[in-house]
Design an enzyme around this catalytic site. Structure first.
Site, PDB file in Angstrom:
ATOM      1  N   ARG A   1      -6.327 -26.176  74.670  1.00  0.00           N
ATOM      2  CA  ARG A   1      -6.668 -26.500  76.896  1.00  0.00           C
ATOM      3  C   ARG A   1      -5.850 -25.064  77.376  1.00  0.00           C
ATOM      4  O   ARG A   1      -5.265 -24.542  76.941  1.00  0.00           O
ATOM      5  CB  ARG A   1      -6.169 -27.451  77.134  1.00  0.00           C
ATOM      6  CG  ARG A   1      -4.875 -27.870  77.052  1.00  0.00           C
ATOM      7  CD  ARG A   1      -4.525 -29.799  77.567  1.00  0.00           C
ATOM      8  NE  ARG A   1      -3.307 -29.709  77.668  1.00  0.00           N
ATOM      9  CZ  ARG A   1      -2.992 -30.259  77.414  1.00  0.00           C
ATOM     10  NH1 ARG A   1      -3.044 -31.674  78.590  1.00  0.00           N
ATOM     11  NH2 ARG A   1      -0.810 -30.767  77.976  1.00  0.00           N
TER      12      ARG A   1
ATOM     13  N   GLU B   1      -2.921 -23.099  75.337  1.00  0.00           N
ATOM     14  CA  GLU B   1      -1.564 -24.291  74.848  1.00  0.00           C
ATOM     15  C   GLU B   1      -2.163 -23.946  73.638  1.00  0.00           C
ATOM     16  O   GLU B   1      -3.748 -25.092  73.008  1.00  0.00           O
ATOM     17  CB  GLU B   1      -1.635 -25.185  75.687  1.00  0.00           C
ATOM     18  CG  GLU B   1      -0.987 -26.644  75.001  1.00  0.00           C
ATOM     19  CD  GLU B   1      -0.725 -27.585  75.853  1.00  0.00           C
ATOM     20  OE1 GLU B   1      -0.360 -27.503  76.998  1.00  0.00           O
ATOM     21  OE2 GLU B   1      -0.802 -28.833  74.634  1.00  0.00           O
TER      22      GLU B   1
ATOM     23  N   TYR C   1       6.034 -41.934  71.248  1.00  0.00           N
ATOM     24  CA  TYR C   1       4.796 -41.021  72.109  1.00  0.00           C
ATOM     25  C   TYR C   1       4.878 -41.310  73.558  1.00  0.00           C
ATOM     26  O   TYR C   1       3.874 -42.695  73.559  1.00  0.00           O
ATOM     27  CB  TYR C   1       3.663 -40.849  71.699  1.00  0.00           C
ATOM     28  CG  TYR C   1       2.241 -40.201  72.351  1.00  0.00           C
ATOM     29  CD1 TYR C   1       2.990 -39.213  73.144  1.00  0.00           C
ATOM     30  CD2 TYR C   1       1.472 -40.247  71.999  1.00  0.00           C
ATOM     31  CE1 TYR C   1       1.440 -38.263  73.878  1.00  0.00           C
ATOM     32  CE2 TYR C   1      -0.059 -39.635  72.433  1.00  0.00           C
ATOM     33  CZ  TYR C   1       0.801 -38.480  73.390  1.00  0.00           C
ATOM     34  OH  TYR C   1      -0.389 -38.016  73.398  1.00  0.00           O
TER      35      TYR C   1
ATOM     36  N   ASP D   1       5.171 -41.816  77.441  1.00  0.00           N
ATOM     37  CA  ASP D   1       5.428 -40.599  78.789  1.00  0.00           C
ATOM     38  C   ASP D   1       6.099 -40.816  79.958  1.00  0.00           C
ATOM     39  O   ASP D   1       6.938 -41.578  79.743  1.00  0.00           O
ATOM     40  CB  ASP D   1       4.267 -41.536  79.765  1.00  0.00           C
ATOM     41  CG  ASP D   1       2.841 -41.041  79.109  1.00  0.00           C
ATOM     42  OD1 ASP D   1       2.429 -39.848  78.281  1.00  0.00           O
ATOM     43  OD2 ASP D   1       1.811 -42.128  79.155  1.00  0.00           O
TER      44      ASP D   1
ATOM     45  N   ARG E   1      -5.126 -44.293  74.813  1.00  0.00           N
ATOM     46  CA  ARG E   1      -4.600 -43.597  75.717  1.00  0.00           C
ATOM     47  C   ARG E   1      -5.942 -43.440  76.691  1.00  0.00           C
ATOM     48  O   ARG E   1      -5.409 -43.505  77.981  1.00  0.00           O
ATOM     49  CB  ARG E   1      -3.639 -42.713  75.004  1.00  0.00           C
ATOM     50  CG  ARG E   1      -2.425 -42.776  74.592  1.00  0.00           C
ATOM     51  CD  ARG E   1      -2.153 -41.157  74.296  1.00  0.00           C
ATOM     52  NE  ARG E   1      -1.491 -40.434  75.000  1.00  0.00           N
ATOM     53  CZ  ARG E   1      -0.233 -40.591  75.760  1.00  0.00           C
ATOM     54  NH1 ARG E   1       0.629 -41.843  75.882  1.00  0.00           N
ATOM     55  NH2 ARG E   1       0.127 -40.080  76.931  1.00  0.00           N
TER      56      ARG E   1
ATOM     57  N   ARG F   1       4.468 -32.981  66.437  1.00  0.00           N
ATOM     58  CA  ARG F   1       3.708 -31.218  66.989  1.00  0.00           C
ATOM     59  C   ARG F   1       4.573 -30.925  67.687  1.00  0.00           C
ATOM     60  O   ARG F   1       4.743 -31.540  69.109  1.00  0.00           O
ATOM     61  CB  ARG F   1       1.993 -32.176  67.296  1.00  0.00           C
ATOM     62  CG  ARG F   1       1.362 -32.606  65.951  1.00  0.00           C
ATOM     63  CD  ARG F   1       1.024 -31.148  64.699  1.00  0.00           C
ATOM     64  NE  ARG F   1       0.386 -30.469  65.542  1.00  0.00           N
ATOM     65  CZ  ARG F   1      -0.480 -29.352  64.701  1.00  0.00           C
ATOM     66  NH1 ARG F   1       0.029 -29.642  63.362  1.00  0.00           N
ATOM     67  NH2 ARG F   1      -1.143 -29.062  64.351  1.00  0.00           N
TER      68      ARG F   1
ATOM     69  N   ARG G   1     -15.197 -44.829  81.631  1.00  0.00           N
ATOM     70  CA  ARG G   1     -15.665 -45.579  82.320  1.00  0.00           C
ATOM     71  C   ARG G   1     -16.906 -45.676  82.702  1.00  0.00           C
ATOM     72  O   ARG G   1     -17.704 -44.409  82.843  1.00  0.00           O
ATOM     73  CB  ARG G   1     -15.435 -44.775  84.102  1.00  0.00           C
ATOM     74  CG  ARG G   1     -13.580 -44.070  83.849  1.00  0.00           C
ATOM     75  CD  ARG G   1     -12.602 -44.076  85.271  1.00  0.00           C
ATOM     76  NE  ARG G   1     -11.579 -44.421  84.416  1.00  0.00           N
ATOM     77  CZ  ARG G   1     -11.138 -43.523  85.315  1.00  0.00           C
ATOM     78  NH1 ARG G   1     -11.601 -41.830  85.008  1.00  0.00           N
ATOM     79  NH2 ARG G   1      -8.777 -43.429  84.641  1.00  0.00           N
TER      80      ARG G   1
HETATM   81  N1  UDP Z   1      -8.216 -36.292  73.292  1.00  0.00           N
HETATM   82  C1  UDP Z   1      -9.895 -35.659  72.544  1.00  0.00           C
HETATM   83  N2  UDP Z   1     -10.194 -34.306  73.543  1.00  0.00           N
HETATM   84  C2  UDP Z   1     -10.264 -34.587  74.722  1.00  0.00           C
HETATM   85  C3  UDP Z   1      -8.978 -34.943  75.224  1.00  0.00           C
HETATM   86  C4  UDP Z   1      -7.675 -35.981  74.422  1.00  0.00           C
HETATM   87  O1  UDP Z   1     -10.288 -35.194  71.642  1.00  0.00           O
HETATM   88  O2  UDP Z   1     -10.740 -33.766  75.197  1.00  0.00           O
HETATM   89  C5  UDP Z   1      -8.143 -36.726  72.481  1.00  0.00           C
HETATM   90  C6  UDP Z   1      -7.067 -35.978  71.613  1.00  0.00           C
HETATM   91  O3  UDP Z   1      -5.903 -37.020  70.133  1.00  0.00           O
HETATM   92  C7  UDP Z   1      -5.387 -36.628  72.300  1.00  0.00           C
HETATM   93  C8  UDP Z   1      -5.533 -37.895  72.499  1.00  0.00           C
HETATM   94  O4  UDP Z   1      -6.633 -38.187  72.592  1.00  0.00           O
HETATM   95  O5  UDP Z   1      -3.775 -36.337  71.358  1.00  0.00           O
HETATM   96  C9  UDP Z   1      -4.880 -38.298  74.051  1.00  0.00           C
HETATM   97  O6  UDP Z   1      -5.461 -38.037  74.536  1.00  0.00           O
HETATM   98  P1  UDP Z   1      -4.315 -37.395  75.832  1.00  0.00           P
HETATM   99  O7  UDP Z   1      -4.617 -36.519  77.295  1.00  0.00           O
HETATM  100  O8  UDP Z   1      -3.103 -38.719  76.270  1.00  0.00           O
HETATM  101  O9  UDP Z   1      -2.831 -36.632  74.790  1.00  0.00           O
HETATM  102  P2  UDP Z   1      -1.728 -35.502  75.132  1.00  0.00           P
HETATM  103  O10 UDP Z   1      -2.839 -34.461  76.187  1.00  0.00           O
HETATM  104  O11 UDP Z   1      -1.299 -36.803  75.816  1.00  0.00           O
HETATM  105  O12 UDP Z   1      -1.163 -35.471  74.447  1.00  0.00           O
END
Ligand code: UDP
Length: 385
Positions: free
Chosen positions: A279, A300, A349, A351, A173, A249, A177
């Site tokens: 976060r 969160e 999952y 969006d 996902r 989850r 870059r």
């Molecule tokens: N992830 C991580 N560290 C970060 C951001 C994301 O390990 O700082 C991992 C985490 O397992 C997450 C996945 O990357 O489920 C995909 O990120 P995304 O932001 O798409 O997850 P969302 O918040 O939408 O579940």
């Protein structure tokens, strides 16, 4: 075709879009939701003390490459341009996320240019020919140092299991870059609704042929009163957990109100395993076009979904997929007048944009295939078409 009675269970994006399209064909649609608001987990509400628009079930940034979906959502609300720039707070410091040239240069104390990145990362990448899970995907793509600093702890906290148990698709996902672009998403269209998602969903549902009942628990007994039922609740719940619970989850929040600017950004991820939350979101930064003296700050946390928790993220571990298959086979055999739609109904999952695109496609498909038939005997999962 027209003037049939339909039931839509759940007033999130899936249910609302389907209800709207059915209603526009002169059908009568009853939409029910057990919660006392529409928009499902996208629900937004202005905080009574600060007047800040709060994403009550966590941040939602609308992003899509689908022009039709973007045009659709813009009919029902005013989307303001918003670019999500996430910061990752890690053991080794504070970096830009997703990984970009700034992240790499700061993390490794180097001065790479775009053309240097590929060969630089290649040396870090582990040789895993067919990555089968999240960890293997991360090691083969990023190498050990980046994986452990940015992903291992966060992913363990968010998903509550070892990253080896998770599908590789979750990591995919996120982009990496080779330039200084720090936009979290690659999508062509990105934004946040000026008046929140709840207003958009309420507008979608605002049609003379739609009746909305909130705070109403669904009971299967009423299916027979309707020509067809579109169910966007959890699939396992529909069948009273007959084949066991699907793993989800859930998240929970700690909210506080303070003054000024708390963290200087909308989202900061906490990647270390020993920090209990995943976060922090500061919601006024999701609406930079507004001015607020006070600020709403939300931590969160993630945990396993128990009986009375709201399911958020389908885990889709191997054992879940086995259970899912049993429900799907059973549902198809039962041939009830029910379709399972959306994130919870199909246990994926998804969006927001995918949910809308799929709902639009599915209702079209349904309307075309059910013409002059007593009951819809086609596919009953929106991901089947
Ligand atoms: N992830 C991580 N560290 C970060 C951001 C994301 O390990 O700082 C991992 C985490 O397992 C997450 C996945 O990357 O489920 C995909 O990120 P995304 O932001 O798409 O997850 P969302 O918040 O939408 O579940």
């Amino acid at each position: 075709m027209a003037d049939k009675k339909y039931l839509v269970v759940g007033a999130g994006f899936s249910g609302a879009v389907i209800a709207r399209k059915l209603a526009e064909q002169d059908n009568q649609v009853l939409v029910i939701d057990k919660r006392n608001h529409v928009a499902g987990n996208c629900h937004t509400k202005r905080d009574s003390e600060t007047n800040i628009m709060v994403h009550k079930y966590g941040p939602h940034i609308f992003n899509t490459n689908d022009k039709n979906v973007w045009e659709f959502i813009n009919i029902y609300g005013n989307m303001k341009p918003f670019v999500n720039k996430v910061i990752a707070n890690t053991e080794k410091g504070v970096f830009s996320m997703p990984m970009n040239l700034l992240t790499l240069n700061q993390f490794f104390s180097v001065k790479l240019s775009p053309s240097d990145v590929e060969s630089f990362i290649e040396i870090k990448q582990e040789n895993i020919p067919n990555p089968k899970n999240f960890e293997e995907q991360a090691l083969s793509y990023l190498g050990k140092e980046l994986y452990y600093n940015f992903f291992y702890g966060y992913t363990k906290k968010q998903w509550g299991c070892d990253p080896k148990e998770l599908p590789a698709s979750i990591l995919k996902r996120l982009p990496i870059r080779f330039n200084y672009d720090d936009n979290y998403y690659n999508s062509k269209y990105q934004g946040i609704p000026e008046n929140g998602y709840t207003e958009i969903v309420a507008n979608i549902l605002n049609h003379k042929n739609i009746t909305l009942e909130l705070g109403k628990t669904y009971d299967k007994q009423i299916n027979s009163d309707f020509h067809h039922v579109f169910y966007s609740g959890a699939l396992d719940e529909y069948y009273d957990y007959k084949f066991d619970r699907l793993g989800y989850r859930t998240v929970f929040f700690e909210e506080k109100i303070t003054k000024g600017d708390y963290q200087g950004n909308a989202v900061i991820n906490y990647c270390e395993e020993n920090i209990p939350f995943t976060r922090i979101h500061e919601h006024k930064h999701f609406a930079p076009w507004e001015t607020h003296e006070k600020t709403v700050v939300i931590k969160e946390f993630s945990k396993e979904t128990k009986v009375n928790d709201e399911p958020y993220y389908p885990k889709r571990l191997n054992k879940d997929k086995e259970i899912l298959e049993k429900y799907r086979t059973y549902a198809k055999r039962c041939k009830e007048n029910v379709s399972f739609v959306g994130r919870l109904g199909t246990y994926r999952y998804l969006d927001m944009d995918k949910v809308i695109a799929e709902a639009l496609a599915y209702v079209d498909y349904y309307l075309q295939n059910s013409i002059d038939k007593e009951n819809f005997k086609g596919e009953i999962f929106s991901d089947d078409i």
